[in-house]
Design a protein around this motif. Structure first.
Motif, PDB file in Angstrom:
ATOM      1  N   ALA A 178       0.840  -1.199   0.000  1.00 36.06           N
ATOM      2  CA  ALA A 178       0.000   0.000   0.000  1.00 36.06           C
ATOM      3  C   ALA A 178       0.872   1.245   0.000  1.00 36.06           C
ATOM      4  N   GLU A 179       0.324   2.309  -0.541  1.00 35.58           N
ATOM      5  CA  GLU A 179       0.993   3.612  -0.590  1.00 35.58           C
ATOM      6  C   GLU A 179       0.428   4.479   0.532  1.00 35.58           C
ATOM      7  N   VAL A 180       1.312   4.907   1.444  1.00 37.98           N
ATOM      8  CA  VAL A 180       0.891   5.650   2.637  1.00 37.98           C
ATOM      9  C   VAL A 180       1.435   7.082   2.558  1.00 37.98           C
ATOM     10  N   PRO A 181       0.588   8.116   2.719  1.00 44.09           N
ATOM     11  CA  PRO A 181       1.082   9.508   2.698  1.00 44.09           C
ATOM     12  C   PRO A 181       1.923   9.802   3.939  1.00 44.09           C
ATOM     13  N   THR A 182       3.022  10.532   3.791  1.00 41.99           N
ATOM     14  CA  THR A 182       3.883  10.905   4.924  1.00 41.99           C
ATOM     15  C   THR A 182       3.403  12.214   5.540  1.00 41.99           C
ATOM     16  N   LEU A 183       3.846  12.445   6.782  1.00 45.74           N
ATOM     17  CA  LEU A 183       3.505  13.692   7.459  1.00 45.74           C
ATOM     18  C   LEU A 183       4.665  14.682   7.421  1.00 45.74           C
ATOM     19  N   PHE A 184       5.881  14.202   7.692  1.00 42.43           N
ATOM     20  CA  PHE A 184       7.035  15.085   7.809  1.00 42.43           C
ATOM     21  C   PHE A 184       8.027  14.926   6.679  1.00 42.43           C
ATOM     22  N   MET A 185       8.138  13.720   6.135  1.00 43.83           N
ATOM     23  CA  MET A 185       9.153  13.489   5.116  1.00 43.83           C
ATOM     24  C   MET A 185       8.847  14.209   3.810  1.00 43.83           C
ATOM     25  N   ARG A 186       7.640  14.687   3.670  1.00 40.51           N
ATOM     26  CA  ARG A 186       7.317  15.453   2.458  1.00 40.51           C
ATOM     27  C   ARG A 186       8.120  16.758   2.396  1.00 40.51           C
ATOM     28  N   VAL A 187       8.598  17.233   3.575  1.00 39.50           N
ATOM     29  CA  VAL A 187       9.447  18.427   3.597  1.00 39.50           C
ATOM     30  C   VAL A 187      10.707  18.197   2.790  1.00 39.50           C
ATOM     31  N   PHE A 188      11.134  16.905   2.748  1.00 36.90           N
ATOM     32  CA  PHE A 188      12.355  16.548   2.029  1.00 36.90           C
ATOM     33  C   PHE A 188      12.048  15.925   0.675  1.00 36.90           C
ATOM     34  N   GLY A 189      10.817  16.131   0.177  1.00 37.51           N
ATOM     35  CA  GLY A 189      10.450  15.694  -1.156  1.00 37.51           C
ATOM     36  C   GLY A 189       9.897  14.281  -1.242  1.00 37.51           C
ATOM     37  N   ARG A 190       9.678  13.678  -0.102  1.00 33.85           N
ATOM     38  CA  ARG A 190       9.099  12.323  -0.129  1.00 33.85           C
ATOM     39  C   ARG A 190       7.731  12.376   0.540  1.00 33.85           C
ATOM     40  N   ASP A 191       6.686  12.458  -0.288  1.00 34.25           N
ATOM     41  CA  ASP A 191       5.352  12.616   0.285  1.00 34.25           C
ATOM     42  C   ASP A 191       4.578  11.300   0.387  1.00 34.25           C
ATOM     43  N   LYS A 192       5.203  10.168  -0.053  1.00 38.44           N
ATOM     44  CA  LYS A 192       4.544   8.859   0.037  1.00 38.44           C
ATOM     45  C   LYS A 192       5.585   7.795   0.364  1.00 38.44           C
ATOM     46  N   MET A 193       5.137   6.724   0.983  1.00 44.12           N
ATOM     47  CA  MET A 193       6.012   5.575   1.222  1.00 44.12           C
ATOM     48  C   MET A 193       5.209   4.285   1.030  1.00 44.12           C
ATOM     49  N   ASP A 194       5.907   3.204   0.641  1.00 39.78           N
ATOM     50  CA  ASP A 194       5.254   1.913   0.406  1.00 39.78           C
ATOM     51  C   ASP A 194       5.372   1.024   1.642  1.00 39.78           C
ATOM     52  N   VAL A 195       4.289   0.370   1.951  1.00 37.39           N
ATOM     53  CA  VAL A 195       4.235  -0.552   3.088  1.00 37.39           C
ATOM     54  C   VAL A 195       3.725  -1.892   2.575  1.00 37.39           C
ATOM     55  N   GLY A 196       4.344  -2.986   3.004  1.00 38.63           N
ATOM     56  CA  GLY A 196       3.923  -4.322   2.566  1.00 38.63           C
ATOM     57  C   GLY A 196       3.712  -5.265   3.735  1.00 38.63           C
ATOM     58  N   ALA A 197       2.886  -6.295   3.524  1.00 42.45           N
ATOM     59  CA  ALA A 197       2.633  -7.313   4.553  1.00 42.45           C
ATOM     60  C   ALA A 197       2.304  -8.635   3.867  1.00 42.45           C
ATOM     61  N   GLN A 198       2.450  -9.714   4.617  1.00 38.73           N
ATOM     62  CA  GLN A 198       2.194 -11.055   4.072  1.00 38.73           C
ATOM     63  C   GLN A 198       1.569 -11.930   5.148  1.00 38.73           C
TER      64      GLN A 198
END
Length: 457
Positions: free
Chosen positions: A120-140
């Motif tokens: 899943a693609e999860v929106p970031t709260l603080f890392m968007r300040v450094f140009g990363r506004d999304k991160m990927d999360v996986g589970a199995q």
């Protein structure tokens, strides 16, 4: 977690923020960027972990639902649809801003393990300040299809007509596959025992059970008189005749006046002995995958003679499951079969035949020569055998034995199909397998229904 991170940040910055001098401001400008980055990364990572945890729990639920649907490769799409429905229902409600990018479902070669994965693609709260506004999360999640506590009897038609259209070869492969589904890679599974009951119009109880025969029976008084020569005599193989009705439809044990008589073909074709048409021996309940598969491998389609008596195979399947027969089977487990109604245990019979019941009127059958019973043609015996089949089915179901039935092959009449359909515990447990592929599917479906589920990862 987020609150704790802010508290740490405030403590670290407190001395700097209270100092109004220019140097402090310069230091703050330099130091604040990596500090905010580190704290922001911690906060966003914590949020990602929470999403991953919820995703994992949702996959567990989806896996349990899908595992009950998966029985073979053909059912992967329906199973995936079920799994996705459960996953969305559990994960989607509390994650409105999260976008599921992938969802997959796979099974291993034995269909024992069901693996589900999602990202899943999860929106970031603080890392968007450094140009990363999304991160990927996986589970199995991995779900193991475990077998329920069970005594299972496989009652399999070995008559001559099974030679046609590769039916016997297909049944053999399908039965082995069912055992693989139940056992997976294990040699034994807790509380799982299987019996194999090959039948024609007779069954083979095994020579080690000769004590079930009348003391005057030829198989006891002259056991090596089944053909051959003086130098190389042939012994009784183990086949028996049916006892008089109603003993032929009950689980009454062999004792006193209820003993059996051996099956002895009086005029076998040239080159054959008096064991003509006798199938391989019954394997009583066994925990060993190796022994069970060896018993299936030992089966062979009989010559095209005698006919088919499904009732006789079925009643012997019952006798491998009935607690009345506990400890009687030579080579069996002394404590088996278990009592009816044993907690967490189920007794099950799977019965396969490729045609209607009939005794060839001028040939030896488990009921002797049908002509001696007044039958003038082969079809005259069908109603009698059908009635006795129904009697056995009702008696077994009254003991809460689950019955799956399979009519195999093309050209079978509706009367024969209806008989098996009524014998099954319910209509969903009856299979009309016209083609070889459909028989494989039927056995896989039955294997799926005989499994329960456990999350293992």
């Amino acid at each position: 977690m987020v609150r704790r991170c802010f508290a740490v940040l405030r403590r670290l910055l407190a001395p700097v923020l209270s100092d109004r001098r220019g140097a402090a401001a310069a230091f703050l400008a330099v130091a604040l960027i990596p500090l905010i980055g580190a704290v922001g990364l911690a906060i966003d990572s914590s949020l990602g972990y929470l999403v991953k945890t919820r995703m994992g729990k949702s996959l567990d639920t989806a896996g349990l639902a899908a595992g009950r649907v998966v029985v073979d490769a053909k059912s992967l799409e329906p199973a995936k649809a079920v799994a996705k429905q459960f996953f969305d229902a559990n994960f989607g409600q509390s994650n409105a801003n999260v976008v599921v990018k992938s969802f997959s479902l796979n099974v291993d070669a034995t269909y024992r393990y069901v693996t589900l994965s999602a990202t899943a693609e999860v929106p970031t709260l603080f890392m968007r300040v450094f140009g990363r506004d999304k991160m990927d999360v996986g589970a199995q999640a991995v779900v193991e299809r475990q077998t329920t506590g069970m005594e299972l009897a496989l009652v399999l038609d070995n008559t001559g007509s099974m030679q046609d259209d590769d039916k016997f070869v297909t049944m053999h492969a399908a039965a082995l596959n069912l055992i693989d589904i139940l056992y997976g890679s294990k040699e034994t599974v807790d509380n799982l025992w299987v019996s194999i009951v090959p039948f024609v119009t007779s069954v083979n109880i095994g020579t080690a059970n000769s004590g079930w025969l009348k003391s005057t029976d030829t198989a006891r008084t002259s056991p090596t008189s089944w053909g051959g020569t003086k130098k190389s005599p042939i012994s009784w193989k183990g086949c028996i005749l049916a006892r008089a009705n109603p003993l032929d439809t009950s689980d009454t044990i062999p004792s006193g006046a209820n003993l059996f008589s051996s099956f002895r073909w009086t005029s076998p074709p040239s080159g054959s002995d008096y064991n003509y048409t006798c199938p391989s021996a019954i394997l009583p309940l066994s925990p060993s995958k190796t022994k069970i598969k060896a018993a299936i491998d030992a089966m062979a389609a009989a010559p095209k003679a005698g006919g088919t008596a499904t009732n006789f195979g079925l009643v012997w399947g019952w006798r491998t499951l009935s607690p009345n027969w506990r400890g009687l089977w030579s080579g069996g487990v002394a404590t088996l079969p278990l009592a009816y109604g044993t907690s967490q245990m189920q007794k099950v019979a799977v019965v396969l035949t490729d045609g209607e019941n009939q005794l060839v009127y001028d040939q030896l059958t488990s009921y002797g020569f049908p002509s001696a019973l007044g039958y003038k043609k082969t079809s005259d015996s069908t109603d009698m055998l059908n009635t006795r089949t129904t009697t056995v089915c009702k008696a077994m179901k009254a003991k809460d034995i689950l019955i799956f039935t399979i009519m195999f092959g093309k050209g079978n009449d509706q009367k024969a199909k209806d008989l098996l359909k009524s014998c099954a515990t319910n209509e969903s447990m009856y299979y009309d397998a016209v083609t070889n592929e459909q028989l494989q599917d039927a056995f896989k479906a039955i294997g799926g229904q005989l499994a329960n589920l456990q999350i293992v990862e």
